[in-house]
Design a protein around this motif. Structure first.
Motif, PDB file in Angstrom:
ATOM      1  N   UNK A  18       0.870  -1.138  -0.006  1.00 31.75           N
ATOM      2  CA  UNK A  18       0.005   0.057   0.079  1.00 31.75           C
ATOM      3  C   UNK A  18       1.140   1.156   0.034  1.00 31.75           C
ATOM      4  N   UNK A  19       2.234   1.063  -0.524  1.00 27.42           N
ATOM      5  CA  UNK A  19       2.812   2.210  -0.633  1.00 27.42           C
ATOM      6  C   UNK A  19       2.478   3.356  -1.451  1.00 27.42           C
ATOM      7  N   UNK A  20       2.914   4.724  -0.915  1.00 27.82           N
ATOM      8  CA  UNK A  20       2.370   5.901  -1.525  1.00 27.82           C
ATOM      9  C   UNK A  20       0.799   6.403  -1.530  1.00 27.82           C
ATOM     10  N   UNK A  38      -7.416  -0.727  -1.284  1.00 24.97           N
ATOM     11  CA  UNK A  38      -7.085   0.719  -1.635  1.00 24.97           C
ATOM     12  C   UNK A  38      -6.895   1.067  -2.738  1.00 24.97           C
ATOM     13  N   UNK A  39      -6.833  -0.005  -3.894  1.00 20.15           N
ATOM     14  CA  UNK A  39      -7.132   0.461  -5.387  1.00 20.15           C
ATOM     15  C   UNK A  39      -5.695   0.887  -6.032  1.00 20.15           C
ATOM     16  N   UNK A  40      -5.716   1.104  -7.283  1.00 21.06           N
ATOM     17  CA  UNK A  40      -4.249   1.487  -7.821  1.00 21.06           C
ATOM     18  C   UNK A  40      -4.010   2.822  -7.443  1.00 21.06           C
ATOM     19  N   UNK A  41      -2.396   3.068  -7.535  1.00 19.42           N
ATOM     20  CA  UNK A  41      -2.031   4.510  -7.521  1.00 19.42           C
ATOM     21  C   UNK A  41      -2.279   5.246  -8.778  1.00 19.42           C
ATOM     22  N   UNK A  75       0.008  -4.265  -6.171  1.00 21.42           N
ATOM     23  CA  UNK A  75       0.847  -4.302  -4.966  1.00 21.42           C
ATOM     24  C   UNK A  75       2.194  -3.638  -5.095  1.00 21.42           C
ATOM     25  N   UNK A  76       2.086  -2.647  -4.678  1.00 21.35           N
ATOM     26  CA  UNK A  76       3.050  -1.527  -4.848  1.00 21.35           C
ATOM     27  C   UNK A  76       4.419  -2.079  -4.827  1.00 21.35           C
TER      28      UNK A  76
END
Length: 418
Positions: free
Chosen positions: A125-127, A195-198, A322-323
């Motif tokens: 869940x980075x960023x 959380x979905x995509x960055x 998956x960051x």
């Protein structure tokens, strides 16, 4: 009391504790420069929170005598030892240990496993994650998932009253392929979905901002992993030496396997790929480190390096972000290493004529942990997202979340003030 083994366990615990700051470096180097503080704080926040919960009640849940301490009507699955809440009984034992070493040494060693397992999830869940929401999730997931699952695996009471995966089912997991890596990887997949995509998520667009930081993190992880694997023997003996050499062999081979795949696919092997291969090999050898000969550890490393290098692209094919490849490295690597025992484990492996029984047992144990962790993490993530919110605002994510979440920057190249 055996002072040599006591020292061995305590030093192993210190090695494993170092892995969490190492993970912070490893993850921190892989994200954007404006998100590195936030990324590293997810690991350090896990360290602070889970250590406290472990002392208060985590150890009491994980190492309960299940026959005597059924919880919420599920005997033999989850229990809690009221005598271990707050570690009062364990402190009393330290003055005159009943075993080869004070129980508090084992408590400390296992605490570091709980800490690193929770921290591993954060890479998915980075960023884009709120620190407060992460801390709420970490505490709930540790309580509802890690503590019970660790009990299923590590609560190896000889009287057949311990965790069901090891004592009842008969699975082999020396140092945590199921309880740590499959467990964390499944939860990471769930949170990536929640959380979905960055913004801007696509293959090749998210580049590491600090490769040396990632390599430092990988080095610290590898160093600490010797305590993780060899330390799980809880004695400085021959089994520990087998685990130790396998913890050298497998990640080295995995690094080579990952680089080969990169060379074939992209024409060059990268340092980040080498570091990722090392971690994939460490993950894979974790459950099998005392169950395979070094030659099979090398084979396992090669397989894990190759498959994990290919598996990280699943997020693009399946559409989840998956960051930092927790699923491709920890879930996939954990599955490979756990199943490898059923194929090539000494005295149980299918390849050595022992049939399918152990492979089936390893499969059932792996899938049980995967399913339980994924479902609970998904539910927790959805509840947090719908209530307090798990993801930062879009404008904050685009700008970089360090200053918004923590009021800090990782790098400052000048100031208006001297």
């Amino acid at each position: 009391m055996d002072q040599g083994n006591t020292a061995f366990v305590l030093f192993s615990a210190a090695f494993v504790l170092l892995m969490t700051p190492g993970l912070a470096f490893f993850y921190g180097g892989l994200v954007k420069a404006k998100s590195v503080v936030s990324m590293m704080m997810l690991s350090f926040g896990s360290l602070g929170l889970i250590a406290v919960l472990w002392v208060l009640y985590g150890y009491a849940i994980t190492f309960a005598d299940i026959d005597d301490a059924g919880w919420v009507g599920i005997p033999h699955i989850i229990g809690i030892d009221t005598n271990a809440i707050g570690l009062a009984a364990q402190v009393a034992d330290a003055a005159d240990p009943a075993g080869a070493f004070p129980e508090l040494a084992f408590v400390s060693f296992q605490a570091t496993f709980a800490i690193i397992t929770v921290a591993l999830i954060s890479g998915a869940i980075a960023d884009r994650a709120k620190f407060g929401a992460w801390m709420v999730f970490a505490g709930l997931w540790a309580t509802l998932v890690y503590f019970p699952v660790a009990g299923w695996v590590f609560n190896f009471i000889p009287s057949d009253q311990g965790g069901w995966i090891v004592d009842k089912l008969g699975a082999i997991d020396f140092a945590g392929g199921t309880a740590v890596h499959i467990n964390a990887g499944a939860a990471a997949l769930a949170l990536a979905i929640v959380l979905g995509k960055r913004f801007g998520f696509s293959k090749g667009i998210m580049q590491p901002h600090n490769v040396p930081l990632t390599l430092i993190g990988a080095a610290l992880l590898w160093f600490g992993w010797f305590g993780f694997n060899a330390g799980s023997e809880l004695a400085a003996d021959g089994v520990a030496t087998v685990a130790f050499i396998n913890t050298i062999a497998a990640p080295s081979a995995a690094m080579l396997g990952w680089i080969i795949i990169e060379k074939i696919k992209h024409g060059k092997g990268t340092s980040v790929g080498a570091a990722s291969g090392v971690v994939a090999g460490l993950v894979a050898i974790t459950p099998a480190c005392a169950s395979v000969d070094p030659i099979w550890a090398i084979a396992l490393g090669l397989v894990a390096g190759v498959i994990s290098a290919l598996a990280i692209d699943l997020k693009f094919a399946l559409g989840f972000d998956d960051s930092l490849d927790v699923v491709g490295i920890h879930l996939v690597g954990g599955l490979i290493g756990t199943l490898w025992i059923g194929l090539f484990g000494n005295g149980v492996g299918l390849a050595f004529g022992y049939g399918f029984e152990q492979l089936w047992i390893q499969t059932v144990g792996s899938l049980a942990v995967l399913a339980y962790s994924f479902v609970v993490a998904l539910l927790l993530g959805l509840i947090i997202e719908k209530t307090m919110g798990f993801r930062v605002k879009a404008e904050d994510e685009i700008a970089g979340i360090d200053t918004v979440v923590h009021g800090e920057l990782a790098y400052s190249f000048g100031s208006d003030k001297d």
